[in-house]
Motif scaffolding. Sequence first.
Motif, PDB file in Angstrom:
ATOM      1  N   TYR A  59      13.069 -10.719  18.886  1.00 14.82           N
ATOM      2  CA  TYR A  59      13.799 -10.469  20.136  1.00 14.82           C
ATOM      3  C   TYR A  59      12.847  -9.948  21.210  1.00 14.82           C
ATOM      4  O   TYR A  59      12.975 -10.302  22.387  1.00 14.82           O
ATOM      5  CB  TYR A  59      14.933  -9.483  19.898  1.00 14.82           C
ATOM      6  CG  TYR A  59      15.885  -9.387  21.077  1.00 14.82           C
ATOM      7  CD1 TYR A  59      16.574 -10.508  21.531  1.00 14.82           C
ATOM      8  CD2 TYR A  59      16.080  -8.185  21.752  1.00 14.82           C
ATOM      9  CE1 TYR A  59      17.438 -10.441  22.608  1.00 14.82           C
ATOM     10  CE2 TYR A  59      16.953  -8.094  22.828  1.00 14.82           C
ATOM     11  CZ  TYR A  59      17.623  -9.228  23.253  1.00 14.82           C
ATOM     12  OH  TYR A  59      18.474  -9.153  24.326  1.00 14.82           O
ATOM     13  N   ARG A  60      11.904  -9.114  20.812  1.00  8.98           N
ATOM     14  CA  ARG A  60      10.938  -8.616  21.795  1.00  8.98           C
ATOM     15  C   ARG A  60      10.115  -9.761  22.365  1.00  8.98           C
ATOM     16  O   ARG A  60       9.813  -9.788  23.562  1.00  8.98           O
ATOM     17  CB  ARG A  60      10.053  -7.550  21.153  1.00  8.98           C
ATOM     18  CG  ARG A  60      10.794  -6.247  20.902  1.00  8.98           C
ATOM     19  CD  ARG A  60      10.080  -5.321  19.953  1.00  8.98           C
ATOM     20  NE  ARG A  60      10.942  -4.173  19.640  1.00  8.98           N
ATOM     21  CZ  ARG A  60      10.818  -3.417  18.567  1.00  8.98           C
ATOM     22  NH1 ARG A  60       9.872  -3.695  17.652  1.00  8.98           N
ATOM     23  NH2 ARG A  60      11.634  -2.398  18.358  1.00  8.98           N
ATOM     24  N   HIS A  76       3.908  -3.205  37.944  1.00  5.07           N
ATOM     25  CA  HIS A  76       4.070  -2.562  36.644  1.00  5.07           C
ATOM     26  C   HIS A  76       2.800  -2.750  35.817  1.00  5.07           C
ATOM     27  O   HIS A  76       2.020  -3.682  36.024  1.00  5.07           O
ATOM     28  CB  HIS A  76       5.283  -3.124  35.908  1.00  5.07           C
ATOM     29  CG  HIS A  76       5.143  -4.559  35.499  1.00  5.07           C
ATOM     30  ND1 HIS A  76       5.640  -5.596  36.257  1.00  5.07           N
ATOM     31  CD2 HIS A  76       4.547  -5.133  34.417  1.00  5.07           C
ATOM     32  CE1 HIS A  76       5.363  -6.745  35.663  1.00  5.07           C
ATOM     33  NE2 HIS A  76       4.700  -6.496  34.539  1.00  5.07           N
ATOM     34  N   THR A  77       2.630  -1.840  34.903  1.00  2.00           N
ATOM     35  CA  THR A  77       1.421  -1.866  34.083  1.00  2.00           C
ATOM     36  C   THR A  77       1.710  -2.486  32.725  1.00  2.00           C
ATOM     37  O   THR A  77       2.861  -2.603  32.301  1.00  2.00           O
ATOM     38  CB  THR A  77       0.891  -0.440  33.880  1.00  2.00           C
ATOM     39  OG1 THR A  77       1.830   0.301  33.082  1.00  2.00           O
ATOM     40  CG2 THR A  77       0.673   0.258  35.216  1.00  2.00           C
ATOM     41  N   ALA A  82       4.806  -2.779  27.548  1.00  2.00           N
ATOM     42  CA  ALA A  82       4.785  -2.574  26.103  1.00  2.00           C
ATOM     43  C   ALA A  82       5.793  -1.511  25.693  1.00  2.00           C
ATOM     44  O   ALA A  82       6.488  -1.661  24.668  1.00  2.00           O
ATOM     45  CB  ALA A  82       3.376  -2.181  25.659  1.00  2.00           C
ATOM     46  N   ALA A  83       5.900  -0.435  26.473  1.00  2.00           N
ATOM     47  CA  ALA A  83       6.838   0.633  26.143  1.00  2.00           C
ATOM     48  C   ALA A  83       8.279   0.154  26.276  1.00  2.00           C
ATOM     49  O   ALA A  83       9.150   0.503  25.465  1.00  2.00           O
ATOM     50  CB  ALA A  83       6.595   1.840  27.051  1.00  2.00           C
ATOM     51  N   LEU A  88      13.388  -2.043  22.529  1.00  2.00           N
ATOM     52  CA  LEU A  88      14.367  -3.094  22.270  1.00  2.00           C
ATOM     53  C   LEU A  88      14.645  -3.248  20.781  1.00  2.00           C
ATOM     54  O   LEU A  88      13.745  -3.158  19.951  1.00  2.00           O
ATOM     55  CB  LEU A  88      13.868  -4.424  22.826  1.00  2.00           C
ATOM     56  CG  LEU A  88      13.747  -4.536  24.349  1.00  2.00           C
ATOM     57  CD1 LEU A  88      13.021  -5.816  24.724  1.00  2.00           C
ATOM     58  CD2 LEU A  88      15.119  -4.492  25.015  1.00  2.00           C
ATOM     59  N   HIS A  89      15.907  -3.491  20.471  1.00  6.17           N
ATOM     60  CA  HIS A  89      16.328  -3.770  19.101  1.00  6.17           C
ATOM     61  C   HIS A  89      17.239  -4.995  19.135  1.00  6.17           C
ATOM     62  O   HIS A  89      17.725  -5.400  20.200  1.00  6.17           O
ATOM     63  CB  HIS A  89      17.069  -2.582  18.493  1.00  6.17           C
ATOM     64  CG  HIS A  89      16.271  -1.312  18.481  1.00  6.17           C
ATOM     65  ND1 HIS A  89      15.442  -0.953  17.456  1.00  6.17           N
ATOM     66  CD2 HIS A  89      16.166  -0.331  19.416  1.00  6.17           C
ATOM     67  CE1 HIS A  89      14.875   0.195  17.729  1.00  6.17           C
ATOM     68  NE2 HIS A  89      15.290   0.603  18.917  1.00  6.17           N
TER      69      HIS A  89
END
Length: 484
Positions: A59-60, A76-77, A82-83, A88-89
């Motif tokens: 999903y990610r 955005h960085t 990544a954070a 996400l789940h």
Amino acid sequence: MASRVIPVDPFDLVIFGGTGDLARRKILPALFRRYCAGQMQPGTRLIGAARADMSDADYRDFVAQALDEFDTAHGHTADQRAAFLADLHYVTLDAMGDEGWDRLAGLMSRDRIKAYYFSVGPGLFGPLAERLHRHGLADEGARIVVEKPFGRDLDTARALNRTLAQHFDESQIYRIDHYLGKETVQNLMAIRFGNMLFEPLWNSQYVDHIQITVAETVGVGGRGDYYDRAGAMRDMVQNHLMQLLCLIAMEPPAKFDPSAVRDEKLKVIRALDPVAPAQIVRGQYRADGDKPGYLEHVGNPASTTESFVALKAHISNWRWAGTPFYLRTGKRLRARTSEIAVVFKEAPHSIFGAEAGRHRNILTIRLQPNEGIDLDVTIKEPGPGGMRLVDVPLDMTFTEALGPDAEDVPDAYERLIMDVIRGNQTLFMRGDEVEAAWAWTDPIIADWEAAGTDPVLYDSGSAGPEEALALMHRDGRRWREIRT
């Protein structure tokens, strides 16, 4: 003038239909932008739920691809991205059965706000609400977000309201209309109720008529099956245009409070007169060379569904008696534009004589694509040769007037999702409001279905059917040009 971001406490948000088109295009990019803006605190959990068999890692990857394609945020960085993805789940879940519900319940916190976004077809709203309740996920901290269409008519809307009310209080139900999240729509209330200049003139004594236009250049595309069952009246007029009409016409609420604002919107809908068949035009775009028409798009050569609607409405109350409201919306039109035009009456007497021409002040609220507000005022044309008058706009294009901050204004989905978390229902439709809108819309649809008339055809890339122009011309008025 830097925009102020107020963080919200950590929350859980479940997106039912988390692999669908709406989630991919709108919901997930909106959440990422709010994350990058600092509005979402560490510990917030975002959970996609759908029938597709995926792991969290799968999903990610899916969401990362969606951000690559649809995210419009800048600055955005890699660490922020990544954070965000790490929060996400995913749960493989059957909305009509029992699969996945125990795992979902195990992921949810008991001591925080829980929002459930129903990014699915309306046939699943009831089953989802029932299963959330059955698995203990519908407690006082729970909120559900319901996408349109909210019913197909008054009977189905009432039935859906009853179903949701069995499991959730009205204060927990957020019926979303993304048009109400647009910055300019909210500015409409600020203009009306925050400026002494306009409100005294906002009535039938000074306003000649009001036009509301939502024009699209695209056809029905991949939505043909849904659209052919709905049509422009159900898909656009009953909700989007109705909401704009309410905001432009409502009385000042006692305070900027969800109940007060929605009470005044409801009064507008209940004051709408029935629309006679002669005051409505239905159209359908036809094939243009190698460009397919509506019938080809929906795959139904016998379809009589409209892709265009124009109508004249009246509101029977003291403020608006005698002032017509002209609404139009359609697909495959000349340009993509959404605007509200408040056309004021002419001066009762011109001291400049007939040769000066006729002039009106027009307040135009542009919703898309270039958000802003124009006020047409009459001035003397520069140069010698007498008093020649010309209309010029006082232009407040947000990106020019507010500078770089205007580029960072949250889009509609960003704002509305955060309003759900904050518990602010001002920009969401209430159940009785939805039912009142259908009660006005249903007889209009019933009249043309009983008459058995086909929609009139119009060329792609035009301003719509000629009959829609005549709707205004016979009143001595004309539509504002749909400009590119």
